[in-house]
Design a protein around this motif. Structure first.
Motif, PDB file in Angstrom:
ATOM      1  N   UNK A   1       0.843  -1.206   0.000  1.00 44.72           N
ATOM      2  CA  UNK A   1       0.000   0.000   0.000  1.00 44.72           C
ATOM      3  C   UNK A   1       0.874   1.249   0.000  1.00 44.72           C
ATOM      4  N   UNK A   2       0.343   2.274  -0.626  1.00 44.02           N
ATOM      5  CA  UNK A   2       0.989   3.588  -0.656  1.00 44.02           C
ATOM      6  C   UNK A   2      -0.107   4.586  -0.283  1.00 44.02           C
ATOM      7  N   UNK A   3       0.148   5.390   0.731  1.00 40.64           N
ATOM      8  CA  UNK A   3      -0.850   6.387   1.139  1.00 40.64           C
ATOM      9  C   UNK A   3      -0.239   7.774   0.990  1.00 40.64           C
ATOM     10  N   UNK A   4      -0.973   8.663   0.325  1.00 43.43           N
ATOM     11  CA  UNK A   4      -0.468  10.023   0.120  1.00 43.43           C
ATOM     12  C   UNK A   4      -1.320  10.964   0.963  1.00 43.43           C
ATOM     13  N   UNK A   5      -0.656  11.646   1.863  1.00 41.57           N
ATOM     14  CA  UNK A   5      -1.342  12.592   2.731  1.00 41.57           C
ATOM     15  C   UNK A   5      -0.780  13.992   2.467  1.00 41.57           C
ATOM     16  N   UNK A   6      -1.534  15.046   2.665  1.00 45.14           N
ATOM     17  CA  UNK A   6      -2.895  15.095   3.202  1.00 45.14           C
ATOM     18  C   UNK A   6      -3.980  14.862   2.147  1.00 45.14           C
ATOM     19  N   UNK A   7      -3.616  14.457   0.953  1.00 45.44           N
ATOM     20  CA  UNK A   7      -4.608  14.296  -0.126  1.00 45.44           C
ATOM     21  C   UNK A   7      -5.557  13.122   0.094  1.00 45.44           C
ATOM     22  N   UNK A   8      -5.184  12.212   1.035  1.00 45.86           N
ATOM     23  CA  UNK A   8      -6.029  11.041   1.314  1.00 45.86           C
ATOM     24  C   UNK A   8      -6.230  10.181   0.069  1.00 45.86           C
ATOM     25  N   UNK A   9      -5.107   9.821  -0.526  1.00 47.36           N
ATOM     26  CA  UNK A   9      -5.151   8.919  -1.684  1.00 47.36           C
ATOM     27  C   UNK A   9      -4.431   7.646  -1.263  1.00 47.36           C
ATOM     28  N   UNK A  10      -5.070   6.525  -1.481  1.00 48.35           N
ATOM     29  CA  UNK A  10      -4.427   5.249  -1.128  1.00 48.35           C
ATOM     30  C   UNK A  10      -4.412   4.347  -2.356  1.00 48.35           C
ATOM     31  N   UNK A  11      -3.253   3.808  -2.644  1.00 48.34           N
ATOM     32  CA  UNK A  11      -3.139   2.846  -3.743  1.00 48.34           C
ATOM     33  C   UNK A  11      -2.693   1.540  -3.091  1.00 48.34           C
ATOM     34  N   UNK A  12      -3.400   0.463  -3.339  1.00 50.36           N
ATOM     35  CA  UNK A  12      -2.989  -0.816  -2.749  1.00 50.36           C
ATOM     36  C   UNK A  12      -3.472  -1.979  -3.601  1.00 50.36           C
ATOM     37  N   UNK A  13      -3.002  -3.169  -3.213  1.00 46.05           N
ATOM     38  CA  UNK A  13      -3.528  -4.361  -3.892  1.00 46.05           C
ATOM     39  C   UNK A  13      -4.070  -5.346  -2.851  1.00 46.05           C
ATOM     40  N   UNK A  14      -4.623  -4.805  -1.780  1.00 42.66           N
ATOM     41  CA  UNK A  14      -5.233  -5.641  -0.750  1.00 42.66           C
ATOM     42  C   UNK A  14      -6.574  -6.178  -1.272  1.00 42.66           C
TER      43      UNK A  14
END
Lengths: 142, 83
Positions: free
Chosen positions: B21-34
């Motif tokens: 997972x990759x989380x970008x803050x404060x933009x609240x964007x999450x990229x994952x393969x869960x």
């Protein structure tokens, strides 16, 4: 661009201990999420719940840095080695360990921070800045 | 999670047997393969947008190039680049 990968692997138990230290308890974290929930906090809670059930499972944390002109001096490597293994509490302590001027070491530390290799923990009391490097491995891909 | 500051953003990453997972803050964007092939979540609105990059490192490179080009995040453009 050159790819530099920083890696550290910890087990689920160590991760939950880190989260415990950061938030106090799972209940407290749930409270913070309710108050000002964000994706990072939710992700921490998700990890906490998962790794509590899987304490032996490995968790790899990676940072990939793309650097146009990577350059490491022997001083940089010595700084990273000391931060990892001796854990100095301040830049002054680090400079003393290296027998070097703390102003120069502060500049090197800032350069490593800007590149994303280390983080600086700032304590409000006495304004002490603690440089931290917690990775196990640095890989440079060419 | 590992924390990295870039172009005024804080990027958190993590990888385990479950996925990455990759989380970008404060933009609240999450990229994952869960739980399903790699996808983007935006501001926790329950929307999952599938992306073409399956690999954590490839996705990281696209994100890095995006951040560099835009000196930040342009969400619409980032999603287009990942699709």
């Amino acid at each position: 661009m050159i790819k530099i990968k920083l890696t550290r692997t910890i087990n689920g138990k160590s991760l939950t201990e880190e989260l415990q230290e950061e938030y106090g308890s799972m209940k407290k974290l749930e409270g913070i999420i309710e108050e000002k929930g964000n994706m990072k906090l939710e992700s921490d809670l998700e990890d906490w719940e998962y790794f509590l059930e899987h304490p032996e499972e490995e968790y790899t944390q990676e940072v990939i840095i793309y650097d146009e002109k990577p350059s490491f001096s022997m001083t940089d490597l010595e700084i990273l080695d000391l931060l990892k293994n001796e854990k100095p509490k301040s830049i002054t302590e680090l400079a003393n360990m290296m027998n070097k001027d703390s102003g120069n070491i502060a500049k090197q530390v800032n350069k490593l921070k800007e590149k994303g290799f280390i983080t600086i923990e700032e304590k409000k009391i006495n304004n002490i800045k603690t440089p931290i490097f917690s990775y196990d491995k640095i890989e440079i891909a060419i | 999670m590992i924390k990295l500051k870039k172009y005024g953003k804080i990027i958190y990453t993590g990888k385990s047997i479950r996925g990455w997972k990759i989380i970008i803050m404060p933009d609240e964007i999450r990229i994952d393969d869960y739980y399903k092939p790699s996808h983007v979540h935006v501001q926790n609105k329950g929307i999952h947008i599938p992306i073409k990059y399956k690999d954590y490192e490839e996705t990281g490179l696209i994100l890095e190039l995006h951040l560099k080009k835009n000196k930040g995040i342009n969400l619409k453009e980032l999603i287009e680049e990942l699709l």
